[in-house]
Design a protein around this motif. Structure first.
Motif, PDB file in Angstrom:
ATOM      1  N   LEU A   1      -4.530  -3.993  -3.573  1.00  0.00           N
ATOM      2  CA  LEU A   1      -4.039  -2.624  -3.398  1.00  0.00           C
ATOM      3  C   LEU A   1      -2.729  -2.407  -4.141  1.00  0.00           C
ATOM      4  CD1 LEU A   1      -4.879  -2.224   0.381  1.00  0.00           C
ATOM      5  CD2 LEU A   1      -5.759  -0.758  -1.446  1.00  0.00           C
ATOM      6  N   SER A   2      -1.861  -3.403  -4.091  1.00  0.00           N
ATOM      7  CA  SER A   2      -0.591  -3.303  -4.806  1.00  0.00           C
ATOM      8  C   SER A   2      -0.828  -3.168  -6.304  1.00  0.00           C
ATOM      9  CB  SER A   2       0.271  -4.541  -4.513  1.00  0.00           C
ATOM     10  OG  SER A   2       1.471  -4.504  -5.254  1.00  0.00           O
ATOM     11  N   ALA A   3      -1.718  -3.989  -6.852  1.00  0.00           N
ATOM     12  CA  ALA A   3      -2.017  -3.931  -8.282  1.00  0.00           C
ATOM     13  C   ALA A   3      -2.612  -2.576  -8.665  1.00  0.00           C
ATOM     14  CB  ALA A   3      -2.978  -5.053  -8.652  1.00  0.00           C
ATOM     15  N   TYR A   4      -3.510  -2.091  -7.830  1.00  0.00           N
ATOM     16  CA  TYR A   4      -4.181  -0.816  -8.106  1.00  0.00           C
ATOM     17  C   TYR A   4      -3.167   0.330  -8.143  1.00  0.00           C
ATOM     18  CZ  TYR A   4      -7.085   3.307  -7.208  1.00  0.00           C
ATOM     19  OH  TYR A   4      -7.672   4.549  -7.261  1.00  0.00           O
ATOM     20  N   HIS A   5      -2.294   0.392  -7.163  1.00  0.00           N
ATOM     21  CA  HIS A   5      -1.332   1.494  -7.113  1.00  0.00           C
ATOM     22  C   HIS A   5      -0.258   1.363  -8.192  1.00  0.00           C
ATOM     23  CE1 HIS A   5      -2.615   3.897  -3.698  1.00  0.00           C
ATOM     24  NE2 HIS A   5      -2.959   2.781  -3.084  1.00  0.00           N
ATOM     25  N   LYS A   6       0.175   0.154  -8.484  1.00  0.00           N
ATOM     26  CA  LYS A   6       1.166  -0.013  -9.549  1.00  0.00           C
ATOM     27  C   LYS A   6       0.588   0.423 -10.892  1.00  0.00           C
ATOM     28  CE  LYS A   6       4.046  -3.624  -7.487  1.00  0.00           C
ATOM     29  NZ  LYS A   6       4.484  -5.059  -7.568  1.00  0.00           N
ATOM     30  N   ALA A   7      -0.721   0.158 -11.102  1.00  0.00           N
ATOM     31  CA  ALA A   7      -1.361   0.577 -12.348  1.00  0.00           C
ATOM     32  C   ALA A   7      -1.393   2.096 -12.473  1.00  0.00           C
ATOM     33  CB  ALA A   7      -2.778   0.011 -12.420  1.00  0.00           C
ATOM     34  N   LYS A   8      -1.329   2.789 -11.356  1.00  0.00           N
ATOM     35  CA  LYS A   8      -1.294   4.253 -11.355  1.00  0.00           C
ATOM     36  C   LYS A   8       0.140   4.793 -11.437  1.00  0.00           C
ATOM     37  CE  LYS A   8      -5.610   5.400  -9.026  1.00  0.00           C
ATOM     38  NZ  LYS A   8      -6.001   6.385 -10.068  1.00  0.00           N
ATOM     39  N   GLY A   9       1.110   3.901 -11.520  1.00  0.00           N
ATOM     40  CA  GLY A   9       2.498   4.330 -11.626  1.00  0.00           C
ATOM     41  C   GLY A   9       3.172   4.579 -10.289  1.00  0.00           C
ATOM     42  N   HIS A  10       2.538   4.181  -9.194  1.00  0.00           N
ATOM     43  CA  HIS A  10       3.124   4.395  -7.872  1.00  0.00           C
ATOM     44  C   HIS A  10       4.151   3.310  -7.560  1.00  0.00           C
ATOM     45  CE1 HIS A  10      -0.957   6.474  -6.802  1.00  0.00           C
ATOM     46  NE2 HIS A  10      -0.193   7.219  -7.595  1.00  0.00           N
ATOM     47  N   THR A  11       5.065   3.597  -6.681  1.00  0.00           N
ATOM     48  CA  THR A  11       6.032   2.618  -6.192  1.00  0.00           C
ATOM     49  C   THR A  11       5.426   1.885  -5.008  1.00  0.00           C
ATOM     50  OG1 THR A  11       7.894   4.001  -6.881  1.00  0.00           O
ATOM     51  CG2 THR A  11       8.332   2.314  -5.202  1.00  0.00           C
ATOM     52  N   VAL A  12       5.443   0.565  -5.068  1.00  0.00           N
ATOM     53  CA  VAL A  12       4.842  -0.259  -4.010  1.00  0.00           C
ATOM     54  C   VAL A  12       5.884  -1.238  -3.489  1.00  0.00           C
ATOM     55  CG1 VAL A  12       2.986  -1.851  -3.395  1.00  0.00           C
ATOM     56  CG2 VAL A  12       2.584  -0.085  -5.120  1.00  0.00           C
ATOM     57  N   GLU A  13       6.012  -1.323  -2.173  1.00  0.00           N
ATOM     58  CA  GLU A  13       6.944  -2.273  -1.569  1.00  0.00           C
ATOM     59  C   GLU A  13       6.463  -2.641  -0.174  1.00  0.00           C
ATOM     60  OE1 GLU A  13      10.509   0.180  -1.533  1.00  0.00           O
ATOM     61  OE2 GLU A  13      10.241   0.588   0.609  1.00  0.00           O
ATOM     62  N   TRP A  14       7.032  -3.723   0.360  1.00  0.00           N
ATOM     63  CA  TRP A  14       6.759  -4.052   1.754  1.00  0.00           C
ATOM     64  C   TRP A  14       7.353  -2.962   2.637  1.00  0.00           C
ATOM     65  CZ3 TRP A  14       3.055  -7.209   2.542  1.00  0.00           C
ATOM     66  CH2 TRP A  14       2.830  -8.286   1.690  1.00  0.00           C
ATOM     67  N   TRP A  15       6.616  -2.554   3.625  1.00  0.00           N
ATOM     68  CA  TRP A  15       7.036  -1.479   4.518  1.00  0.00           C
ATOM     69  C   TRP A  15       8.361  -1.809   5.207  1.00  0.00           C
ATOM     70  CZ3 TRP A  15       7.475  -1.722   9.956  1.00  0.00           C
ATOM     71  CH2 TRP A  15       7.686  -0.490  10.597  1.00  0.00           C
TER      72      TRP A  15
END
Length: 216
Positions: free
Chosen positions: A21-35
């Motif tokens: 999920l992290s890889a998928y969202h980062k590929a879309k340019g989204h910011t991903v972090e631990w909650w």
């Protein structure tokens, strides 16, 4: 979008779904972090492997527009969308496991053991779901998470991929000794394995004879 990730119970083992999920969202340019309870999120994923029998979910999320619950700890029927399932995992979110590749080459198991959810969740037939390249890029160690790789009709080809990798391989769920034969054991002997272990989860089932076939 700002994405938060919560690994509810797999703290000694990386959560493969969250990595994808992290890889998928980062590929879309989204910011991903631990909650973080002090942050604000558009979407939070909570992933849980085990039910309350083994671990409790004590985390309440009130700072996200949407919360998605996933993993067998919540529901054995939920699935990642194909475009996420086949994303190369984002190993960077688990730096403590650097140098190890995790993944499934096959899913499903024909055994249908009463204590195991795999047959009910993934099916009573082991089928190929990925090539090694989908989750491995030259890491020195590979952890295969398949429930019953040897039951997969494509297992010899998949084992050959592991041989060519020259990485150290751990069949983390064990191998099914009942399905070992002279052809696939010759392939397994060419895999770099520190220790071979077999799944013998039901002590009432005597598998001694299957092991004795290979005693000298």
């Amino acid at each position: 979008m700002k994405i938060g990730l919560i690994d509810v119970d797999s703290h000694n083992f990386p959560n493969l779904c969250l990595m994808k999920l992290s890889a998928y969202h980062k590929a879309k340019g989204h910011t991903v972090e631990w909650w973080n309870a002090k942050g604000r999120y558009d979407l939070v994923y909570k992933s849980r492997v085990f039910t309350d029998t083994y671990s409790k979910d004590t985390i309440t999320v009130t700072n996200a527009e949407q919360v998605i619950f996933g993993g067998t700890g919540y529901d054995t029927k939920n699935r990642l969308p194909p475009e996420v399932e086949h994303s190369y995992p984002d190993y960077s979110i688990y730096p403590q496991f650097f140098g190890i590749a995790y993944g499934f080459l096959s899913r499903g198991c024909p055994r249908n053991c009463g204590f195991c959810i795999v047959s009910g969740k993934e099916g009573r037939k082991s089928v190929k779901v990925a090539d090694l390249s989908e989750f491995w890029k030259w890491q020195p160690e590979i952890k295969i998470m398949d429930a019953n790789l040897l039951a997969c009709p494509d297992h010899e080809n998949l084992i050959e991929q592991l041989i060519r990798s020259r990485a150290w391989v751990d069949f983390s769920q064990g191998l099914d000794i009942r399905l070992v034969n002279r052809d696939n054991v010759s392939l397994l002997n060419r895999v770099r394995i520190k220790a071979v272990h077999f799944a013998w989860d039901n002590p009432d089932e005597d598998l001694t004879g299957y092991f004795q076939r290979f005693w000298i």
